[in-house]
Design an enzyme around this catalytic site. Structure first.
Site, mmCIF file in Angstrom:
data_model
loop_
_atom_site.group_PDB
_atom_site.id
_atom_site.type_symbol
_atom_site.label_atom_id
_atom_site.label_comp_id
_atom_site.label_asym_id
_atom_site.label_seq_id
_atom_site.Cartn_x
_atom_site.Cartn_y
_atom_site.Cartn_z
ATOM 1 N N ARG A 69 23.754 16.997 -24.749
ATOM 2 C CA ARG A 69 22.329 16.815 -24.991
ATOM 3 C C ARG A 69 21.569 17.251 -23.745
ATOM 4 O O ARG A 69 22.058 17.113 -22.626
ATOM 5 C CB ARG A 69 21.998 15.356 -25.304
ATOM 6 C CG ARG A 69 22.360 14.922 -26.734
ATOM 7 C CD ARG A 69 21.462 15.568 -27.790
ATOM 8 N NE ARG A 69 21.739 15.093 -29.141
ATOM 9 C CZ ARG A 69 22.515 15.730 -30.023
ATOM 10 N NH1 ARG A 69 23.097 16.871 -29.708
ATOM 11 N NH2 ARG A 69 22.686 15.251 -31.239
ATOM 12 N N HIS B 203 20.591 25.453 -29.620
ATOM 13 C CA HIS B 203 21.243 24.276 -30.224
ATOM 14 C C HIS B 203 22.039 24.708 -31.469
ATOM 15 O O HIS B 203 21.806 24.228 -32.582
ATOM 16 C CB HIS B 203 20.217 23.189 -30.599
ATOM 17 C CG HIS B 203 20.826 21.829 -30.745
ATOM 18 N ND1 HIS B 203 20.207 20.664 -30.365
ATOM 19 C CD2 HIS B 203 22.027 21.445 -31.252
ATOM 20 C CE1 HIS B 203 20.994 19.639 -30.615
ATOM 21 N NE2 HIS B 203 22.106 20.076 -31.171
HETATM 22 P P1 NDP Z 1 32.421 10.990 -30.082
HETATM 23 O O1 NDP Z 1 31.740 9.666 -30.164
HETATM 24 O O2 NDP Z 1 33.598 11.247 -30.922
HETATM 25 O O3 NDP Z 1 32.866 11.261 -28.555
HETATM 26 C C1 NDP Z 1 32.041 10.973 -27.473
HETATM 27 C C2 NDP Z 1 32.878 11.071 -26.213
HETATM 28 O O4 NDP Z 1 32.033 10.867 -25.080
HETATM 29 C C3 NDP Z 1 33.953 9.972 -26.145
HETATM 30 O O5 NDP Z 1 35.132 10.472 -25.563
HETATM 31 C C4 NDP Z 1 33.324 8.938 -25.229
HETATM 32 O O6 NDP Z 1 34.252 8.101 -24.538
HETATM 33 C C5 NDP Z 1 32.599 9.848 -24.261
HETATM 34 N N1 NDP Z 1 31.538 9.124 -23.559
HETATM 35 C C6 NDP Z 1 30.438 8.539 -24.065
HETATM 36 N N2 NDP Z 1 29.726 7.947 -23.089
HETATM 37 C C7 NDP Z 1 30.413 8.159 -21.944
HETATM 38 C C8 NDP Z 1 30.208 7.774 -20.605
HETATM 39 N N3 NDP Z 1 29.133 7.046 -20.235
HETATM 40 N N4 NDP Z 1 31.124 8.143 -19.697
HETATM 41 C C9 NDP Z 1 32.223 8.870 -20.048
HETATM 42 N N5 NDP Z 1 32.474 9.273 -21.314
HETATM 43 C C10 NDP Z 1 31.574 8.914 -22.253
HETATM 44 O O7 NDP Z 1 31.279 12.068 -30.334
HETATM 45 P P2 NDP Z 1 31.451 13.594 -30.807
HETATM 46 O O8 NDP Z 1 32.550 14.215 -30.042
HETATM 47 O O9 NDP Z 1 31.489 13.661 -32.276
HETATM 48 O O10 NDP Z 1 30.024 14.185 -30.355
HETATM 49 C C11 NDP Z 1 29.657 14.163 -28.988
HETATM 50 C C12 NDP Z 1 28.238 14.677 -28.803
HETATM 51 O O11 NDP Z 1 28.191 16.074 -28.978
HETATM 52 C C13 NDP Z 1 27.178 14.182 -29.776
HETATM 53 O O12 NDP Z 1 26.770 12.863 -29.486
HETATM 54 C C14 NDP Z 1 26.072 15.189 -29.550
HETATM 55 O O13 NDP Z 1 25.260 14.793 -28.467
HETATM 56 C C15 NDP Z 1 26.833 16.453 -29.167
HETATM 57 N N6 NDP Z 1 26.776 17.473 -30.239
HETATM 58 C C16 NDP Z 1 26.239 18.709 -29.962
HETATM 59 C C17 NDP Z 1 26.199 19.671 -30.935
HETATM 60 C C18 NDP Z 1 25.641 21.015 -30.653
HETATM 61 O O14 NDP Z 1 25.404 21.774 -31.594
HETATM 62 N N7 NDP Z 1 25.430 21.366 -29.398
HETATM 63 C C19 NDP Z 1 26.699 19.438 -32.287
HETATM 64 C C20 NDP Z 1 27.283 18.138 -32.463
HETATM 65 C C21 NDP Z 1 27.276 17.193 -31.465
HETATM 66 P P3 NDP Z 1 35.233 7.101 -25.352
HETATM 67 O O15 NDP Z 1 36.283 8.022 -25.951
HETATM 68 O O16 NDP Z 1 35.775 6.199 -24.317
HETATM 69 O O17 NDP Z 1 34.384 6.445 -26.386
HETATM 70 C C1 OXD Z 2 24.777 16.900 -33.693
HETATM 71 C C2 OXD Z 2 24.042 18.086 -33.294
HETATM 72 O O1 OXD Z 2 24.722 15.890 -32.980
HETATM 73 O O2 OXD Z 2 23.885 19.024 -34.103
HETATM 74 O O3 OXD Z 2 25.436 16.955 -34.756
HETATM 75 O O4 OXD Z 2 23.602 18.176 -32.142
#
Ligand code: NDP
Ligand code: OXD
Length: 308
Positions: free
Chosen positions: A223, A271
């Site tokens: 993000r 994005h």
């Molecule tokens: P998940 O919830 O599966 O994974 C999130 C990961 O981030 C987990 O490993 C989590 O740790 C880690 N995390 C969260 N907070 C922290 C922190 N403070 N310190 C260290 N690690 C942290 O989410 P997704 O993989 O499905 O999606 C991740 C993000 O990708 C979305 O929230 C979105 O912002 C972004 N995204 C972007 C897209 C794009 O088009 N650019 C599309 C889709 C998503 P833990 O395993 O310990 O919970």
């Molecule tokens: C998502 C994204 O979070 O598109 O799925 O960013």
């Protein structure tokens, strides 16, 4: 009971029929014509207006049209019901492929060749083999974990960072704030695919860049507010960071006057990491609707206290 749909980017006229392919009796309603609000018990949304979902007094579950749920949790009046994140094959593949593409671009220094082509310069350059390159992935969840699985057979030295301890095959694990410095210190290419939370805000900043190897590069697909933009510009200027690929921004669409657009060391994508294609995503949502109807546990529930 009925499902209310809201999205400025995902067309209801596509999603309604796709969902009904799996659940023919689904009462699918669009935001503009909700009918009796008391009949709505499910919502499927991307970025609904603040306070909008609070108008449905019998809402029991919210299905997010995105993997990230910051587009819901920003709403102080969001009903206190389970929020189910979007986890489905086309979104996962899209983001993981995006990460692989740009890790490969950075690894092979494609930016150099693009610059040389513009200047009509024929100058050979051979990137070292992938097994010499250290890639760090911030966020080892569904998307980061899948990207790591795709990068592994290419041979990169992979490490990943999560909040809690996590084991992903072929990935050196780091977790928690105390281990972030060690992870970035061994990252020639750093990828963020973290959710937006108070803890991840401004994480990609001057202090972190200073800990990275000189000339390392950055890919942010998490993000936009994870990045301190001026710190990146300064790190590019000094050569501490050699290049960056950014898919997400504090303001989207990226304003026309933003210096990122024309920076020679920054690649901007709108994005476009990944998107839930209705053909596969509607099936995943339909399966969750059926679980909800049958009173079964729902997968991928976001935790408001953690912000993701
Ligand atoms: P998940 O919830 O599966 O994974 C999130 C990961 O981030 C987990 O490993 C989590 O740790 C880690 N995390 C969260 N907070 C922290 C922190 N403070 N310190 C260290 N690690 C942290 O989410 P997704 O993989 O499905 O999606 C991740 C993000 O990708 C979305 O929230 C979105 O912002 C972004 N995204 C972007 C897209 C794009 O088009 N650019 C599309 C889709 C998503 P833990 O395993 O310990 O919970
Ligand atoms: C998502 C994204 O979070 O598109 O799925 O960013």
């Amino acid at each position: 009971m009925a499902l209310i749909f809201y999205s400025p980017i995902n067309p209801a006229e596509v999603w309604g029929p796709e969902l009904k392919k799996h659940i023919p009796d689904l009462d699918f309603r669009v935001w503009e014509e909700p009918g009796d609000p008391a009949e709505i018990d499910m919502a499927l949304c991307w970025k609904p207006p603040a306070g909008g979902l609070a108008k449905f007094p019998n809402l029991k579950v919210i299905f997010s049209l995105a993997a990230g749920v910051d587009h819901l949790f920003y709403d102080p009046d969001l009903p206190d019901v389970p929020v189910v994140r979007m986890v489905e094959p086309s979104l996962t593949a899209g983001v993981a492929e995006y990460i692989v593409l740009h890790v490969m671009r950075h690894h092979k220094d494609q930016l150099r060749f693009a610059e040389q082509q513009r200047a009509k310069v024929w100058e050979e350059y051979f990137a070292p083999p992938a097994w010499t390159r250290r890639v760090g992935i911030l966020g080892l969840g569904v998307l980061g974990g899948t990207a790591a699985g795709m990068l592994k057979p290419i041979g990169f030295q992979l490490a990943g960072w999560s909040r809690s301890p996590k084991q992903v095959d072929g990935v050196e694990p780091f977790h928690g704030p105390d281990q972030l410095g060690d992870l970035v210190a061994r990252s020639d290419i750093l990828v963020s695919i973290l959710p937006k939370t108070p803890q991840t805000e401004n994480l990609l900043n001057a202090d972190l860049f200073a800990k990275m190897p000189r000339g390392a590069s950055l890919i942010n697909a998490g993000r936009g507010d994870q990045l301190v933009e001026q710190d990146l510009l300064d790190a590019l200027e000094s050569g501490q960071i050699s290049q960056a690929t950014l898919d997400v921004f504090r303001t989207e669409p990226l304003p026309a006057g933003d210096p990122f657009w024309s920076h020679p060391k920054i690649t901007v994508t709108p994005h476009s990491g990944g998107d839930p294609f209705p053909e596969t995503a509607a099936k995943a949502v339909a399966e969750n609707i059926m679980r909800f109807r049958n009173g079964e546990p729902l997968p991928n529930i976001a935790h408001p206290e953690d912000g993701y």
